[in-house]
Design a protein around this motif. Structure first.
Motif, short mmCIF file in Angstrom:
data_model
loop_
_atom_site.label_atom_id
_atom_site.label_comp_id
_atom_site.label_asym_id
_atom_site.label_seq_id
_atom_site.Cartn_x
_atom_site.Cartn_y
_atom_site.Cartn_z
N GLU A 24 -9.58 -25.97 64.87
CA GLU A 24 -8.48 -26.87 65.20
C GLU A 24 -8.07 -26.74 66.66
OE1 GLU A 24 -4.39 -28.26 63.02
OE2 GLU A 24 -4.77 -26.12 63.16
N ARG A 25 -8.07 -25.50 67.16
CA ARG A 25 -7.67 -25.29 68.56
C ARG A 25 -8.62 -26.00 69.52
NH1 ARG A 25 -6.86 -19.87 66.87
NH2 ARG A 25 -8.72 -19.17 67.97
N HIS A 26 -9.85 -26.19 69.09
CA HIS A 26 -10.84 -26.83 69.96
C HIS A 26 -11.00 -28.31 69.64
CE1 HIS A 26 -11.99 -23.16 71.96
NE2 HIS A 26 -12.11 -22.56 70.79
N THR A 37 -16.89 -3.04 49.89
CA THR A 37 -16.65 -2.04 48.85
C THR A 37 -15.17 -1.72 48.65
OG1 THR A 37 -16.98 -0.28 50.49
CG2 THR A 37 -18.90 -0.95 49.17
N LYS A 38 -14.32 -2.10 49.61
CA LYS A 38 -12.89 -1.80 49.51
C LYS A 38 -12.07 -3.08 49.52
CE LYS A 38 -13.03 2.77 51.72
NZ LYS A 38 -12.47 3.61 52.81
N VAL A 39 -10.99 -3.07 48.74
CA VAL A 39 -10.13 -4.25 48.66
C VAL A 39 -9.57 -4.62 50.03
CG1 VAL A 39 -8.08 -5.25 47.59
CG2 VAL A 39 -9.47 -3.65 46.31
N GLU A 40 -9.12 -3.61 50.78
CA GLU A 40 -8.50 -3.90 52.08
C GLU A 40 -9.48 -4.56 53.04
OE1 GLU A 40 -8.84 0.71 51.86
OE2 GLU A 40 -8.63 -1.00 50.49
N GLN A 41 -10.77 -4.21 52.92
CA GLN A 41 -11.77 -4.84 53.77
C GLN A 41 -11.97 -6.30 53.38
OE1 GLN A 41 -13.49 -3.61 56.48
NE2 GLN A 41 -12.12 -1.84 56.39
N ASN A 42 -11.92 -6.59 52.10
CA ASN A 42 -12.06 -7.98 51.65
C ASN A 42 -10.84 -8.81 52.04
OD1 ASN A 42 -14.68 -7.96 50.41
ND2 ASN A 42 -13.82 -6.73 48.77
N ILE A 43 -9.65 -8.21 51.98
CA ILE A 43 -8.45 -8.92 52.43
C ILE A 43 -8.53 -9.21 53.92
CG2 ILE A 43 -5.94 -8.79 52.69
CD1 ILE A 43 -5.87 -7.02 50.19
N ALA A 44 -8.96 -8.20 54.69
CA ALA A 44 -9.11 -8.39 56.14
C ALA A 44 -10.16 -9.45 56.45
CB ALA A 44 -9.47 -7.06 56.80
N ALA A 45 -11.20 -9.51 55.63
CA ALA A 45 -12.24 -10.52 55.82
C ALA A 45 -11.69 -11.92 55.56
CB ALA A 45 -13.42 -10.24 54.90
N LEU A 46 -10.79 -12.05 54.59
CA LEU A 46 -10.13 -13.34 54.35
C LEU A 46 -9.35 -13.76 55.59
CD1 LEU A 46 -8.78 -12.79 50.71
CD2 LEU A 46 -10.52 -14.45 51.39
N ALA A 47 -8.62 -12.80 56.17
CA ALA A 47 -7.84 -13.10 57.37
C ALA A 47 -8.74 -13.53 58.52
CB ALA A 47 -7.02 -11.87 57.77
N ALA A 48 -9.86 -12.82 58.70
CA ALA A 48 -10.79 -13.14 59.78
C ALA A 48 -11.42 -14.52 59.58
CB ALA A 48 -11.87 -12.07 59.87
N THR A 49 -11.70 -14.87 58.34
CA THR A 49 -12.29 -16.17 58.05
C THR A 49 -11.32 -17.29 58.38
OG1 THR A 49 -13.63 -15.20 56.29
CG2 THR A 49 -13.35 -17.59 56.26
N ILE A 50 -10.06 -17.11 57.99
CA ILE A 50 -9.05 -18.13 58.27
C ILE A 50 -8.81 -18.24 59.78
CG2 ILE A 50 -6.60 -18.72 57.99
CD1 ILE A 50 -6.83 -17.59 55.14
N GLU A 51 -8.81 -17.10 60.47
CA GLU A 51 -8.65 -17.11 61.92
C GLU A 51 -9.78 -17.91 62.58
OE1 GLU A 51 -8.13 -13.99 65.65
OE2 GLU A 51 -9.14 -13.34 63.82
N ALA A 52 -11.00 -17.71 62.10
CA ALA A 52 -12.15 -18.44 62.66
C ALA A 52 -12.03 -19.94 62.40
CB ALA A 52 -13.44 -17.89 62.06
#
Length: 219
Positions: free
Chosen positions: A134-136, A114-129
């Motif tokens: 690659e690390r593995h 529901t919030k833009v900042e949560q969707n931006i953080a979700a993008l970051a979490a997806t890229i981190e995952a």
């Protein structure tokens, strides 16, 4: 396709989330207040979510000047979202970047929360995952995964059914209406109709997309 940091440029081929299915995000920042022995989880800000996303991309060797974070938020002087502003009606967020290894354009978009900042953080979490792949030792798997995020319209593959919003060019609309469907159909039919030199296969796909869309929207 012209990509802008504001207003939101939604990537072609990415289905929008029905607002009735939006969720409250739980991405936050742990902070320890003075006099307390424990850290509390506080809401993440727009600036903090943006920094988190840029840091994740930087870990993939993506330069900040090669990143466009697209939302409906007002922008800072550096072209990224400004904090402390009213929440937009559409909280979606999309990120576009250039692959540092092969120069290919990439994109990813999320509008689940529901919030833009949560969707931006979700993008970051997806890229981190995805970086964890690659690390593995899954470099090839990672490359194939990111190939799916090419910032280009999805190709038409024989035998593969495309979503009606994609066929009608309405994927950027949050809540397309039956009127939007009919208008898009009329516009595209003038180009695809066989009587006007168009492609019969594309016309058949367009007819099916219109019928499916109206069935879904008018039920």
């Amino acid at each position: 396709m012209s990509i802008t940091a504001s207003p939101l440029t939604w990537p072609p081929g990415w289905r929008r989330t029905d607002p009735l299915k939006w969720e409250i995000g739980r991405f936050g920042i742990r902070r320890r207040s003075a006099g307390r022995s424990y850290a509390s989880l506080e809401d993440i800000s727009i600036a903090e979510a943006t920094t988190r996303l840029l840091d994740e991309l930087e870990r993939m060797a993506v330069r900040r000047q090669d990143v466009i974070l697209s939302t409906n938020l007002k922008l800072r002087r550096d072209g990224f979202p400004l904090s402390a502003q009213a929440a937009p009606r559409d909280p979606g967020a999309a990120v576009y970047w250039k692959d540092p290894y092969n120069g290919q354009p990439r994109s990813m978009a999320i509008d689940r929360y529901t919030k833009v900042e949560q969707n931006i953080a979700a993008l970051a979490a997806t890229i981190e995952a995805m970086r964890a792949i690659e690390r593995h030792g899954g470099a090839v798997v990672l490359e194939r995964a990111f190939t799916g995020f090419a910032a280009l319209p999805a190709p038409i593959v024989a035998g593969m059914k495309r979503d009606w919003q994609v066929v009608l060019g309405l994927q950027a609309l949050l809540l397309p209406t039956a009127a939007d469907v009919r208008e898009a159909y009329r516009r595209l039919a003038s180009a695809y109709h066989p009587d006007r030199g168009g492609d019969p296969a594309k016309m058949a796909e367009l007819n099916a997309a219109r019928d499916e869309a109206l069935k879904e929207l008018e039920k």
